[in-house]
Design a protein around this motif. Structure first.
Motif, PDB file in Angstrom:
ATOM      1  N   GLN A  95       0.826  -1.220   0.163  1.00  0.00           N
ATOM      2  CA  GLN A  95      -0.032  -0.108  -0.065  1.00  0.00           C
ATOM      3  C   GLN A  95       0.845   1.308  -0.037  1.00  0.00           C
ATOM      4  N   VAL A  96       2.035   1.391   0.695  1.00  0.00           N
ATOM      5  CA  VAL A  96       3.002   2.361   0.544  1.00  0.00           C
ATOM      6  C   VAL A  96       3.448   2.410  -0.840  1.00  0.00           C
ATOM      7  N   MET A  97       3.759   1.564  -1.456  1.00  0.00           N
ATOM      8  CA  MET A  97       4.437   1.764  -2.770  1.00  0.00           C
ATOM      9  C   MET A  97       3.221   2.184  -3.643  1.00  0.00           C
ATOM     10  N   ARG A  98       2.065   1.993  -3.453  1.00  0.00           N
ATOM     11  CA  ARG A  98       1.067   2.367  -4.362  1.00  0.00           C
ATOM     12  C   ARG A  98       0.657   3.834  -4.379  1.00  0.00           C
ATOM     13  N   GLU A  99       1.268   4.347  -2.979  1.00  0.00           N
ATOM     14  CA  GLU A  99       0.835   5.824  -3.081  1.00  0.00           C
ATOM     15  C   GLU A  99       1.941   6.674  -4.223  1.00  0.00           C
ATOM     16  N   PHE A 100       2.847   6.048  -4.614  1.00  0.00           N
ATOM     17  CA  PHE A 100       3.799   6.852  -5.397  1.00  0.00           C
ATOM     18  C   PHE A 100       3.919   6.387  -6.890  1.00  0.00           C
ATOM     19  N   VAL A 101       3.407   5.038  -7.192  1.00  0.00           N
ATOM     20  CA  VAL A 101       3.607   4.413  -8.571  1.00  0.00           C
ATOM     21  C   VAL A 101       2.205   4.081  -9.214  1.00  0.00           C
ATOM     22  N   THR A 102       2.315   3.902 -10.396  1.00  0.00           N
ATOM     23  CA  THR A 102       1.439   3.350 -11.206  1.00  0.00           C
ATOM     24  C   THR A 102       1.358   2.092 -11.276  1.00  0.00           C
ATOM     25  N   VAL A 110      12.209 -10.195  -6.832  1.00  0.00           N
ATOM     26  CA  VAL A 110      12.598 -11.017  -5.596  1.00  0.00           C
ATOM     27  C   VAL A 110      13.481 -12.203  -6.266  1.00  0.00           C
ATOM     28  N   GLU A 111      14.158 -12.806  -5.179  1.00  0.00           N
ATOM     29  CA  GLU A 111      15.002 -13.878  -5.448  1.00  0.00           C
ATOM     30  C   GLU A 111      15.025 -14.796  -4.499  1.00  0.00           C
ATOM     31  N   ASN A 112      15.152 -16.097  -4.583  1.00  0.00           N
ATOM     32  CA  ASN A 112      15.014 -17.205  -3.694  1.00  0.00           C
ATOM     33  C   ASN A 112      16.510 -17.840  -3.258  1.00  0.00           C
ATOM     34  N   GLY A 113      16.524 -18.681  -2.454  1.00  0.00           N
ATOM     35  CA  GLY A 113      17.677 -19.253  -2.184  1.00  0.00           C
ATOM     36  C   GLY A 113      18.471 -20.149  -3.035  1.00  0.00           C
ATOM     37  N   GLU A 114      17.609 -20.434  -4.236  1.00  0.00           N
ATOM     38  CA  GLU A 114      18.219 -21.004  -5.466  1.00  0.00           C
ATOM     39  C   GLU A 114      18.774 -20.219  -6.633  1.00  0.00           C
ATOM     40  N   GLY A 115      18.453 -18.925  -6.158  1.00  0.00           N
ATOM     41  CA  GLY A 115      19.222 -17.861  -7.187  1.00  0.00           C
ATOM     42  C   GLY A 115      18.161 -17.602  -8.333  1.00  0.00           C
ATOM     43  N   GLU A 116      16.797 -18.201  -8.255  1.00  0.00           N
ATOM     44  CA  GLU A 116      15.662 -17.753  -8.996  1.00  0.00           C
ATOM     45  C   GLU A 116      15.269 -16.600  -8.658  1.00  0.00           C
ATOM     46  N   GLN A 117      15.000 -15.727  -9.943  1.00  0.00           N
ATOM     47  CA  GLN A 117      14.413 -14.408  -9.777  1.00  0.00           C
ATOM     48  C   GLN A 117      12.936 -14.432 -10.304  1.00  0.00           C
ATOM     49  N   LYS A 118      12.240 -13.682  -9.743  1.00  0.00           N
ATOM     50  CA  LYS A 118      10.903 -13.313 -10.210  1.00  0.00           C
ATOM     51  C   LYS A 118      10.553 -11.799 -10.304  1.00  0.00           C
ATOM     52  N   THR A 119       9.915 -11.289 -11.268  1.00  0.00           N
ATOM     53  CA  THR A 119       9.351 -10.017 -11.224  1.00  0.00           C
ATOM     54  C   THR A 119       7.717 -10.001 -11.410  1.00  0.00           C
ATOM     55  N   PHE A 120       7.421  -9.141 -10.283  1.00  0.00           N
ATOM     56  CA  PHE A 120       5.929  -8.984 -10.381  1.00  0.00           C
ATOM     57  C   PHE A 120       5.478  -7.537 -10.627  1.00  0.00           C
ATOM     58  N   THR A 121       4.620  -7.168 -11.108  1.00  0.00           N
ATOM     59  CA  THR A 121       4.030  -5.485 -10.891  1.00  0.00           C
ATOM     60  C   THR A 121       3.082  -5.407  -9.877  1.00  0.00           C
ATOM     61  N   LEU A 122       3.321  -4.234  -9.453  1.00  0.00           N
ATOM     62  CA  LEU A 122       2.477  -4.023  -8.251  1.00  0.00           C
ATOM     63  C   LEU A 122       0.927  -4.238  -8.641  1.00  0.00           C
ATOM     64  N   GLU A 123       0.760  -4.109  -9.608  1.00  0.00           N
ATOM     65  CA  GLU A 123      -0.865  -4.560 -10.031  1.00  0.00           C
ATOM     66  C   GLU A 123      -1.134  -5.674  -9.764  1.00  0.00           C
ATOM     67  N   GLU A 124      -0.150  -6.851 -10.037  1.00  0.00           N
ATOM     68  CA  GLU A 124      -0.375  -7.960  -9.764  1.00  0.00           C
ATOM     69  C   GLU A 124      -0.544  -8.580  -8.145  1.00  0.00           C
ATOM     70  N   LEU A 125       0.250  -7.660  -7.554  1.00  0.00           N
ATOM     71  CA  LEU A 125       0.578  -8.276  -5.934  1.00  0.00           C
ATOM     72  C   LEU A 125      -0.593  -7.083  -4.999  1.00  0.00           C
ATOM     73  N   LEU A 126      -1.087  -6.180  -5.814  1.00  0.00           N
ATOM     74  CA  LEU A 126      -2.411  -5.271  -4.970  1.00  0.00           C
ATOM     75  C   LEU A 126      -3.225  -4.978  -6.125  1.00  0.00           C
ATOM     76  N   PRO A 127      -4.092  -5.984  -6.522  1.00  0.00           N
ATOM     77  CA  PRO A 127      -4.975  -5.539  -7.439  1.00  0.00           C
ATOM     78  C   PRO A 127      -6.245  -4.677  -7.030  1.00  0.00           C
ATOM     79  N   GLU A 128      -6.919  -3.957  -7.709  1.00  0.00           N
ATOM     80  CA  GLU A 128      -8.027  -3.169  -7.603  1.00  0.00           C
ATOM     81  C   GLU A 128      -7.822  -2.340  -6.152  1.00  0.00           C
TER      82      GLU A 128
END
Ligand code: THU
Length: 138
Positions: A95-102, A110-128
């Protein structure tokens, strides 16, 4: 600065995490529209309530220096500073990110212990989501 480089900055910041209570260390690195990087770590407190997450530390540092336009944030974390699962941001930080971005443009790395990386948009993690436009009268 690419995703791997920003995640590396987040890993460096995780080294400063102050976590005597949870021992869950988190680091974040926030990339501004003009290419600056603000890092942050979680800072805990004996009274628990004042604990602040790494993501908000980075955002508050940037905003308090006049930077409010952001492209992406990288986040890593784990117990004792050892990465295992992906450390996705808590609801308050989303929600704090939401204040400043589209939300559809802002990226979260993000990255896990296996060295795998992922990209999300804020829209995906905080819809509507609810944001500053909801308080506009026009
Ligand atoms: N924490 C963060 O800093 N960021 C997150 O995305 C998840 C949680 C911190 C808060 C607290 O210091 C510890 O991790 C355990 O919740």
């Amino acid at each position: 600065m690419d995703r791997t480089a920003l995640l590396n900055e987040a890993k460096k910041a995780m080294g400063f995490a102050y976590t005597p209570y949870s021992h869950h260390k988190v680091g974040a690195a926030l990339l501004t529209a003009d290419g600056k990087v603000y890092s942050g770590c979680n800072v805990e407190n004996a009274a628990y309530g004042p604990c602040i997450c790494a993501e908000r530390t980075a955002i508050v540092k940037a905003v308090s220096e006049g930077n409010t336009k952001f492209k992406a944030i990288a986040i890593v974390g784990g117990m004792q500073g050892v990465l295992r699962s992906f450390c996705t941001p808590c609801g308050v930080c989303r929600q704090v990110m939401r204040e400043f971005v589209t939300p559809k443009d802002f990226e979260i790395y993000v990255e896990n212990g296996e060295g795998e990386q992922k990209t999300f948009t804020l829209e995906e993690l905080l819809p509507e989501s609810f944001g500053p436009e909801n308080l506009s009268e026009d």
